[in-house]
Scaffold this active site. Structure first.
Site, PDB file in Angstrom:
ATOM      1  N   CYS A  85       8.483   8.013 -12.282  1.00  0.00           N
ATOM      2  CA  CYS A  85       8.327   8.489 -10.917  1.00  0.00           C
ATOM      3  C   CYS A  85       8.656   9.975 -10.890  1.00  0.00           C
ATOM      4  O   CYS A  85       9.620  10.409 -11.508  1.00  0.00           O
ATOM      5  CB  CYS A  85       9.275   7.712 -10.010  1.00  0.00           C
ATOM      6  SG  CYS A  85       9.256   8.269  -8.309  1.00  0.00           S
ATOM      7  N   HIS A 126       3.184   1.058  -6.505  1.00  0.00           N
ATOM      8  CA  HIS A 126       4.371   1.905  -6.675  1.00  0.00           C
ATOM      9  C   HIS A 126       4.628   2.713  -5.392  1.00  0.00           C
ATOM     10  O   HIS A 126       5.747   2.783  -4.886  1.00  0.00           O
ATOM     11  CB  HIS A 126       4.167   2.834  -7.880  1.00  0.00           C
ATOM     12  CG  HIS A 126       5.318   3.758  -8.136  1.00  0.00           C
ATOM     13  ND1 HIS A 126       6.283   3.508  -9.083  1.00  0.00           N
ATOM     14  CD2 HIS A 126       5.657   4.950  -7.559  1.00  0.00           C
ATOM     15  CE1 HIS A 126       7.171   4.502  -9.066  1.00  0.00           C
ATOM     16  NE2 HIS A 126       6.804   5.395  -8.157  1.00  0.00           N
ATOM     17  N   GLU A 127       3.557   3.294  -4.836  1.00  0.00           N
ATOM     18  CA  GLU A 127       3.728   4.122  -3.627  1.00  0.00           C
ATOM     19  C   GLU A 127       4.071   3.272  -2.417  1.00  0.00           C
ATOM     20  O   GLU A 127       4.826   3.704  -1.536  1.00  0.00           O
ATOM     21  CB  GLU A 127       2.479   4.971  -3.368  1.00  0.00           C
ATOM     22  CG  GLU A 127       2.068   5.899  -4.501  1.00  0.00           C
ATOM     23  CD  GLU A 127       3.215   6.611  -5.204  1.00  0.00           C
ATOM     24  OE1 GLU A 127       4.197   6.986  -4.535  1.00  0.00           O
ATOM     25  OE2 GLU A 127       3.126   6.779  -6.439  1.00  0.00           O
ATOM     26  N   HIS A 130       7.672   2.838  -2.365  1.00  0.00           N
ATOM     27  CA  HIS A 130       8.333   4.022  -1.795  1.00  0.00           C
ATOM     28  C   HIS A 130       8.403   3.922  -0.275  1.00  0.00           C
ATOM     29  O   HIS A 130       9.426   4.259   0.330  1.00  0.00           O
ATOM     30  CB  HIS A 130       7.570   5.305  -2.163  1.00  0.00           C
ATOM     31  CG  HIS A 130       7.990   5.913  -3.462  1.00  0.00           C
ATOM     32  ND1 HIS A 130       9.229   6.451  -3.664  1.00  0.00           N
ATOM     33  CD2 HIS A 130       7.308   6.076  -4.636  1.00  0.00           C
ATOM     34  CE1 HIS A 130       9.315   6.918  -4.901  1.00  0.00           C
ATOM     35  NE2 HIS A 130       8.156   6.691  -5.519  1.00  0.00           N
TER      36      HIS A 130
HETATM   37 ZN    ZN Z   1       7.587   7.169  -7.449  1.00  0.00          ZN
END
Ligand code: ZN
Length: 136
Positions: A85, A126-127, A130
């Protein structure tokens, strides 16, 4: 406008809120910032540039796809991935899905449904973590 990258875990671990039309300039900044980092970063969420709004940007082939309020509506083909990341050092393991279907709003605030697989699907997941304040 290209923004600087937030690396403060305390900020990044808080959940983002729903994005509205007023957040479109932020979506543009996210696009520009991912474009500037495209050689070493597959995607980015708005909290990584300092705003806790549910907006993500991912590289999809040669273009950058921006999604507001993304929602996973289908997933299949679980596997264990290892991810890095831009906001964190090192690599961490995560459970991802090979194929996903995502509902989101585009930059015109129009609803879209997209099917993704492989690298772009992994970047989207992944986002989306977040957005939930999950750091991987
Ligand atoms: Zn990330």
């Amino acid at each position: 406008m290209v923004k600087s990258i937030v690396r403060d875990p305390a900020f990044l671990e808080e959940k983002s809120v729903t994005a509205t039309r007023e957040d479109l300039p932020l979506a543009e900044d996210l696009y520009d910032t991912l474009k500037a980092h495209r050689l070493h970063c597959a995607g980015m969420a708005a909290n990584m540039i300092g705003h806790r709004k549910a907006i993500i940007a991912v590289q999809n082939g040669a273009r950058i796809l921006v999604m507001l309020n993304p929602e996973l509506i289908m997933k299949g083909g679980p596997y264990e991935a290892e991810e890095g990341c831009l906001s964190l050092d090192g690599q961490r393991k995560a459970l991802r899905y090979q194929h996903i279907t995502v509902k989101y709003l585009d930059m015109k605030m129009e609803p879209q449904v997209g099917m993704f697989s492989g690298m772009v699907a992994q970047a989207i997941q992944h986002e989306m973590d977040h957005v939930q304040g999950i750091l991987i």
